[in-house]
Scaffold this motif. Structure first.
Motif, mmCIF file in Angstrom:
data_model
loop_
_atom_site.group_PDB
_atom_site.id
_atom_site.type_symbol
_atom_site.label_atom_id
_atom_site.label_comp_id
_atom_site.label_asym_id
_atom_site.label_seq_id
_atom_site.Cartn_x
_atom_site.Cartn_y
_atom_site.Cartn_z
ATOM 1 N N GLY A 62 70.358 -12.174 22.090
ATOM 2 C CA GLY A 62 71.641 -12.746 21.686
ATOM 3 C C GLY A 62 72.541 -13.096 22.885
ATOM 4 O O GLY A 62 73.679 -13.602 22.985
ATOM 5 N N THR A 63 71.901 -13.097 24.178
ATOM 6 C CA THR A 63 72.393 -13.742 25.199
ATOM 7 C C THR A 63 72.893 -15.342 24.964
ATOM 8 O O THR A 63 72.186 -15.960 24.232
ATOM 9 C CB THR A 63 71.535 -13.938 26.349
ATOM 10 N N THR A 64 73.873 -15.699 25.532
ATOM 11 C CA THR A 64 74.373 -17.060 25.507
ATOM 12 C C THR A 64 73.562 -17.947 26.539
ATOM 13 O O THR A 64 73.070 -17.812 27.475
ATOM 14 C CB THR A 64 75.843 -17.103 25.619
ATOM 15 N N VAL A 65 73.783 -19.418 25.920
ATOM 16 C CA VAL A 65 73.266 -20.439 26.926
ATOM 17 C C VAL A 65 73.694 -20.034 28.617
ATOM 18 O O VAL A 65 73.039 -20.256 29.559
ATOM 19 C CB VAL A 65 73.433 -22.112 26.704
ATOM 20 N N SER A 66 75.089 -19.940 28.727
ATOM 21 C CA SER A 66 75.528 -20.080 29.911
ATOM 22 C C SER A 66 75.325 -18.683 30.683
ATOM 23 O O SER A 66 74.984 -18.659 31.911
ATOM 24 C CB SER A 66 76.991 -20.024 30.161
ATOM 25 N N ASN A 67 75.178 -17.532 29.931
ATOM 26 C CA ASN A 67 74.437 -16.432 30.640
ATOM 27 C C ASN A 67 73.230 -16.688 31.291
ATOM 28 O O ASN A 67 72.942 -16.273 32.376
ATOM 29 C CB ASN A 67 74.285 -15.383 29.416
ATOM 30 N N LEU A 68 72.316 -17.175 30.419
ATOM 31 C CA LEU A 68 70.949 -17.537 30.870
ATOM 32 C C LEU A 68 70.881 -18.437 32.218
ATOM 33 O O LEU A 68 70.032 -18.297 32.952
ATOM 34 C CB LEU A 68 70.200 -18.314 29.685
ATOM 35 N N LEU A 69 71.754 -19.431 31.980
ATOM 36 C CA LEU A 69 72.017 -20.101 33.064
ATOM 37 C C LEU A 69 72.339 -19.475 34.417
ATOM 38 O O LEU A 69 71.683 -19.966 35.608
ATOM 39 C CB LEU A 69 73.235 -21.281 32.713
ATOM 40 N N THR A 70 73.241 -18.568 34.511
ATOM 41 C CA THR A 70 73.434 -17.849 35.532
ATOM 42 C C THR A 70 72.361 -17.119 36.097
ATOM 43 O O THR A 70 72.071 -17.125 37.248
ATOM 44 C CB THR A 70 74.650 -17.014 35.199
ATOM 45 N N ILE A 71 71.615 -16.321 35.202
ATOM 46 C CA ILE A 71 70.477 -15.612 35.650
ATOM 47 C C ILE A 71 69.308 -16.276 36.085
ATOM 48 O O ILE A 71 68.774 -16.065 37.008
ATOM 49 C CB ILE A 71 69.985 -14.676 34.367
ATOM 50 N N LEU A 72 69.055 -17.415 35.464
ATOM 51 C CA LEU A 72 67.929 -18.226 35.845
ATOM 52 C C LEU A 72 68.323 -18.955 37.219
ATOM 53 O O LEU A 72 67.394 -19.620 37.966
ATOM 54 C CB LEU A 72 67.359 -19.066 34.793
#
Lengths: 166, 166
Positions: A62-72
DNA sequence: AAGTTACGTCAGCCTTGTTGACTTTCCAAG
DNA sequence: CTTGGAAAGTCAACAAGGCTGACGTAACTT
């Protein structure tokens, strides 16, 4: 306060030689770390970037795209290319947010979970073997040093992932 | 021999959750590990591949091309691209072998050593901070786990580098 | 003399990262 | 209700650093 043995402690582990060996250990170990998933991925249409995306979507459904952006830590264009193929090929589902309809909440499909399991089984098998060989005491040290090596920003990301475990 | 606590030891450190955290720790720590050299390199004509070559030439002066090939685990075409620019720009010198004239023995020039020092100073500073924060016990464990994670072939390469330390 | 090894190089391809520019959608605040 | 800005997506172009395949040359080995 003297230059030698400042606190009565043995500081031989901080010599340049020891530090260089640590650097090389990271280099060679990381190769092993990625080897098994890479082997599985080769031949499929996916690569290491897909693996990372799948891993963290599995980890935080359920994570969002921008969340994933930050993590990666990549650009959205880079992530988008990866995400698009994962969605097209039915491994990932992007659900429009209920509260905020601009957001896309990412989930693995059954097929996505199957790939995730293959990859993480392989990677965990190696980690398990290494952990078992080194023992719990060593594992604790391993984790401590790795955490201390992270950028503070990334360390917070890392610690924020569920089940921090002592 | 029972399924639970097989040897009277606490095996909680081998749970999937713990293994996943270890995997993520490797991921985030490696980012930190490469961040400083990358920052220095950006803007110059060089990249991470050049750093690796320079590191191992410094480490084993006079090493041959095929030696380096084995350690870095890339193709000769890939390495050659990197090596060529390093030689052209006067960071690396390739001396024809005395015994076997087919071999090229690689050495850093003064200029090459200067770059190596900049890069390794930065990288060692981070390692030193991490080591210091975690302590000698943790460092020993760190090294043990990393060694256990390597492919056997690479572990031998790693251990073959001078000053194995312990 | 023939075969093998070490190295270099040309050409082309792939993955995964980057910038920059632009659009669409939508929330929230004036 | 309008408008500013955030979230997301997309197009285009490019770079680094991997890869394969095919060759060429010099030098060592048998």
């Amino acid at each position: 306060m003297a230059d030698q043995t400042p606190s009565g402690e043995n500081l031989l582990f901080l010599t340049d030689e020891q530090l260089r060996k640590g650097i090389e250990a990271m280099f060679f170990a990381y190769r092993g770390f990625t080897a098994d998933p890479d082997r599985i991925l080769e031949g499929m249409d996916y690569g290491r970037a897909h693996h990372r995306a799948v891993h963290f979507i599995h980890r935080s459904p359920g994570t969002t795209v921008s969340n994933l952006l930050t993590i990666l830590g990549v650009t959205k264009q880079s992530l988008n290319r990866v995400l698009r193929t994962l969605i097209e090929e039915g491994l990932v589902e992007a659900r429009v947010g209920r509260r905020d309809k601009r957001e896309r909440h990412l989930h693995l499909t059954a097929k996505g979970q199957e790939l995730e399991r293959m990859l993480s089984d392989a990677q965990r098998a190696r980690m398990r073997a290494a952990y078992r060989a080194a023992g719990p005491q060593a594992v604790a040290g391993f984790r401590q040093v790795l955490e201390a090596m992270m950028d503070p920003e990334l360390r917070r990301q890392y610690q924020g992932l569920k089940e921090s475990g002592a």
